[in-house]
Design a protein around this motif. Sequence first.
Motif, PDB file in Angstrom:
ATOM      1  N   MET A 172       0.828  -1.195   0.000  1.00 52.08           N
ATOM      2  CA  MET A 172       0.000   0.000   0.000  1.00 52.08           C
ATOM      3  C   MET A 172       0.870   1.256   0.000  1.00 52.08           C
ATOM      4  O   MET A 172       0.532   2.242  -0.653  1.00 52.08           O
ATOM      5  CB  MET A 172      -0.909  -0.050   1.226  1.00 52.08           C
ATOM      6  N   LYS A 173       1.973   1.177   0.730  1.00 51.38           N
ATOM      7  CA  LYS A 173       2.873   2.321   0.801  1.00 51.38           C
ATOM      8  C   LYS A 173       3.459   2.642  -0.575  1.00 51.38           C
ATOM      9  O   LYS A 173       3.585   3.811  -0.947  1.00 51.38           O
ATOM     10  CB  LYS A 173       3.976   2.015   1.813  1.00 51.38           C
ATOM     11  N   ASN A 174       3.808   1.604  -1.333  1.00 54.84           N
ATOM     12  CA  ASN A 174       4.367   1.816  -2.676  1.00 54.84           C
ATOM     13  C   ASN A 174       3.335   2.429  -3.619  1.00 54.84           C
ATOM     14  O   ASN A 174       3.670   3.247  -4.473  1.00 54.84           O
ATOM     15  CB  ASN A 174       4.876   0.495  -3.258  1.00 54.84           C
ATOM     16  N   VAL A 175       2.088   2.033  -3.480  1.00 52.38           N
ATOM     17  CA  VAL A 175       1.035   2.582  -4.326  1.00 52.38           C
ATOM     18  C   VAL A 175       0.887   4.076  -4.072  1.00 52.38           C
ATOM     19  O   VAL A 175       0.748   4.876  -5.003  1.00 52.38           O
ATOM     20  CB  VAL A 175      -0.297   1.840  -4.076  1.00 52.38           C
ATOM     21  N   MET A 176       0.919   4.478  -2.816  1.00 55.95           N
ATOM     22  CA  MET A 176       0.796   5.891  -2.469  1.00 55.95           C
ATOM     23  C   MET A 176       1.995   6.685  -2.986  1.00 55.95           C
ATOM     24  O   MET A 176       1.829   7.804  -3.478  1.00 55.95           O
ATOM     25  CB  MET A 176       0.658   6.070  -0.950  1.00 55.95           C
ATOM     26  N   LYS A 177       3.184   6.120  -2.911  1.00 62.60           N
ATOM     27  CA  LYS A 177       4.373   6.802  -3.429  1.00 62.60           C
ATOM     28  C   LYS A 177       4.253   7.016  -4.932  1.00 62.60           C
ATOM     29  O   LYS A 177       4.563   8.089  -5.451  1.00 62.60           O
ATOM     30  CB  LYS A 177       5.634   5.991  -3.120  1.00 62.60           C
ATOM     31  N   LYS A 178       3.801   5.983  -5.652  1.00 64.20           N
ATOM     32  CA  LYS A 178       3.622   6.112  -7.097  1.00 64.20           C
ATOM     33  C   LYS A 178       2.578   7.166  -7.423  1.00 64.20           C
ATOM     34  O   LYS A 178       2.725   7.936  -8.370  1.00 64.20           O
ATOM     35  CB  LYS A 178       3.205   4.776  -7.704  1.00 64.20           C
ATOM     36  N   PHE A 179       1.508   7.192  -6.627  1.00 58.23           N
ATOM     37  CA  PHE A 179       0.442   8.159  -6.866  1.00 58.23           C
ATOM     38  C   PHE A 179       0.948   9.585  -6.724  1.00 58.23           C
ATOM     39  O   PHE A 179       0.658  10.446  -7.544  1.00 58.23           O
ATOM     40  CB  PHE A 179      -0.716   7.908  -5.892  1.00 58.23           C
ATOM     41  N   PHE A 180       1.721   9.851  -5.690  1.00 50.68           N
ATOM     42  CA  PHE A 180       2.212  11.211  -5.464  1.00 50.68           C
ATOM     43  C   PHE A 180       3.354  11.593  -6.401  1.00 50.68           C
ATOM     44  O   PHE A 180       3.598  12.773  -6.636  1.00 50.68           O
ATOM     45  CB  PHE A 180       2.632  11.390  -4.004  1.00 50.68           C
ATOM     46  N   LYS A 181       4.061  10.600  -6.974  1.00 48.79           N
ATOM     47  CA  LYS A 181       5.126  10.907  -7.921  1.00 48.79           C
ATOM     48  C   LYS A 181       4.601  11.111  -9.343  1.00 48.79           C
ATOM     49  O   LYS A 181       5.283  11.679 -10.176  1.00 48.79           O
ATOM     50  CB  LYS A 181       6.156   9.775  -7.941  1.00 48.79           C
ATOM     51  N   ASN A 182       3.402  10.627  -9.604  1.00 55.87           N
ATOM     52  CA  ASN A 182       2.831  10.728 -10.941  1.00 55.87           C
ATOM     53  C   ASN A 182       2.556  12.192 -11.273  1.00 55.87           C
ATOM     54  O   ASN A 182       1.785  12.864 -10.611  1.00 55.87           O
ATOM     55  CB  ASN A 182       1.553   9.906 -11.018  1.00 55.87           C
ATOM     56  N   GLU A 183       3.186  12.705 -12.347  1.00 58.59           N
ATOM     57  CA  GLU A 183       3.040  14.101 -12.736  1.00 58.59           C
ATOM     58  C   GLU A 183       2.323  14.263 -14.074  1.00 58.59           C
ATOM     59  O   GLU A 183       2.284  15.359 -14.624  1.00 58.59           O
ATOM     60  CB  GLU A 183       4.417  14.771 -12.801  1.00 58.59           C
ATOM     61  N   SER A 184       1.754  13.220 -14.618  1.00 53.88           N
ATOM     62  CA  SER A 184       1.111  13.327 -15.926  1.00 53.88           C
ATOM     63  C   SER A 184      -0.117  14.224 -15.870  1.00 53.88           C
ATOM     64  O   SER A 184      -0.411  14.934 -16.822  1.00 53.88           O
ATOM     65  CB  SER A 184       0.730  11.947 -16.456  1.00 53.88           C
ATOM     66  N   GLY A 185      -0.834  14.239 -14.768  1.00 55.42           N
ATOM     67  CA  GLY A 185      -1.988  15.125 -14.626  1.00 55.42           C
ATOM     68  C   GLY A 185      -1.572  16.584 -14.612  1.00 55.42           C
ATOM     69  O   GLY A 185      -2.235  17.440 -15.209  1.00 55.42           O
ATOM     70  N   ALA A 186      -0.463  16.881 -13.953  1.00 53.71           N
ATOM     71  CA  ALA A 186       0.034  18.255 -13.905  1.00 53.71           C
ATOM     72  C   ALA A 186       0.432  18.728 -15.299  1.00 53.71           C
ATOM     73  O   ALA A 186       0.188  19.882 -15.673  1.00 53.71           O
ATOM     74  CB  ALA A 186       1.218  18.352 -12.951  1.00 53.71           C
ATOM     75  N   THR A 187       1.015  17.842 -16.085  1.00 57.11           N
ATOM     76  CA  THR A 187       1.411  18.197 -17.441  1.00 57.11           C
ATOM     77  C   THR A 187       0.179  18.510 -18.284  1.00 57.11           C
ATOM     78  O   THR A 187       0.172  19.477 -19.055  1.00 57.11           O
ATOM     79  CB  THR A 187       2.215  17.047 -18.084  1.00 57.11           C
ATOM     80  N   ALA A 188      -0.868  17.718 -18.131  1.00 62.99           N
ATOM     81  CA  ALA A 188      -2.093  17.955 -18.889  1.00 62.99           C
ATOM     82  C   ALA A 188      -2.704  19.296 -18.502  1.00 62.99           C
ATOM     83  O   ALA A 188      -3.196  20.037 -19.364  1.00 62.99           O
ATOM     84  CB  ALA A 188      -3.083  16.825 -18.646  1.00 62.99           C
ATOM     85  N   ILE A 189      -2.672  19.634 -17.231  1.00 68.79           N
ATOM     86  CA  ILE A 189      -3.202  20.917 -16.777  1.00 68.79           C
ATOM     87  C   ILE A 189      -2.383  22.064 -17.361  1.00 68.79           C
ATOM     88  O   ILE A 189      -2.933  23.079 -17.791  1.00 68.79           O
ATOM     89  CB  ILE A 189      -3.225  20.983 -15.241  1.00 68.79           C
ATOM     90  N   GLU A 190      -1.074  21.914 -17.398  1.00 65.63           N
ATOM     91  CA  GLU A 190      -0.219  22.953 -17.974  1.00 65.63           C
ATOM     92  C   GLU A 190      -0.539  23.168 -19.456  1.00 65.63           C
ATOM     93  O   GLU A 190      -0.624  24.312 -19.918  1.00 65.63           O
ATOM     94  CB  GLU A 190       1.245  22.577 -17.805  1.00 65.63           C
ATOM     95  N   TYR A 191      -0.713  22.077 -20.197  1.00 64.87           N
ATOM     96  CA  TYR A 191      -1.062  22.201 -21.609  1.00 64.87           C
ATOM     97  C   TYR A 191      -2.426  22.871 -21.764  1.00 64.87           C
ATOM     98  O   TYR A 191      -2.638  23.671 -22.683  1.00 64.87           O
ATOM     99  CB  TYR A 191      -1.074  20.843 -22.301  1.00 64.87           C
ATOM    100  N   GLY A 192      -3.350  22.560 -20.887  1.00 63.89           N
ATOM    101  CA  GLY A 192      -4.663  23.193 -20.923  1.00 63.89           C
ATOM    102  C   GLY A 192      -4.576  24.685 -20.682  1.00 63.89           C
ATOM    103  O   GLY A 192      -5.248  25.485 -21.351  1.00 63.89           O
ATOM    104  N   LEU A 193      -3.751  25.089 -19.725  1.00 61.67           N
ATOM    105  CA  LEU A 193      -3.575  26.516 -19.443  1.00 61.67           C
ATOM    106  C   LEU A 193      -2.928  27.243 -20.615  1.00 61.67           C
ATOM    107  O   LEU A 193      -3.316  28.365 -20.959  1.00 61.67           O
ATOM    108  CB  LEU A 193      -2.733  26.707 -18.175  1.00 61.67           C
ATOM    109  N   ILE A 194      -1.949  26.623 -21.234  1.00 61.19           N
ATOM    110  CA  ILE A 194      -1.295  27.229 -22.393  1.00 61.19           C
ATOM    111  C   ILE A 194      -2.306  27.396 -23.534  1.00 61.19           C
ATOM    112  O   ILE A 194      -2.362  28.453 -24.179  1.00 61.19           O
ATOM    113  CB  ILE A 194      -0.087  26.386 -22.850  1.00 61.19           C
ATOM    114  N   ALA A 195      -3.114  26.369 -23.777  1.00 60.92           N
ATOM    115  CA  ALA A 195      -4.128  26.453 -24.836  1.00 60.92           C
ATOM    116  C   ALA A 195      -5.135  27.555 -24.533  1.00 60.92           C
ATOM    117  O   ALA A 195      -5.552  28.289 -25.435  1.00 60.92           O
ATOM    118  CB  ALA A 195      -4.839  25.109 -24.995  1.00 60.92           C
TER     119      ALA A 195
END
Length: 62
Positions: free
Chosen positions: A1-24
């Motif tokens: 469970m601890k590893n799943v939470m670490k992966k979740f918080f390290k995942n930055e693909s959502g932040a990248t999508a938000i950045e592209y949305g803001l640029i658009a």
Amino acid sequence: MKNVMKKFFKNESGATAIEYGLIAALIAVAIIGAVSTLGTNLATTFGDVSAELTGAGPPPAP
């Protein structure tokens, strides 16, 4: 469970999508502003040309 939470918080693909949305969104706002200004200037120019043509008539007869 601890590893799943670490992966979740390290995942930055959502932040990248938000950045592209803001640029658009910023690009869209810039385009809307430019088209609005161009449209106003174009309407003024056509109004001026129309006013000049309204006053113009056939040349006077000799």
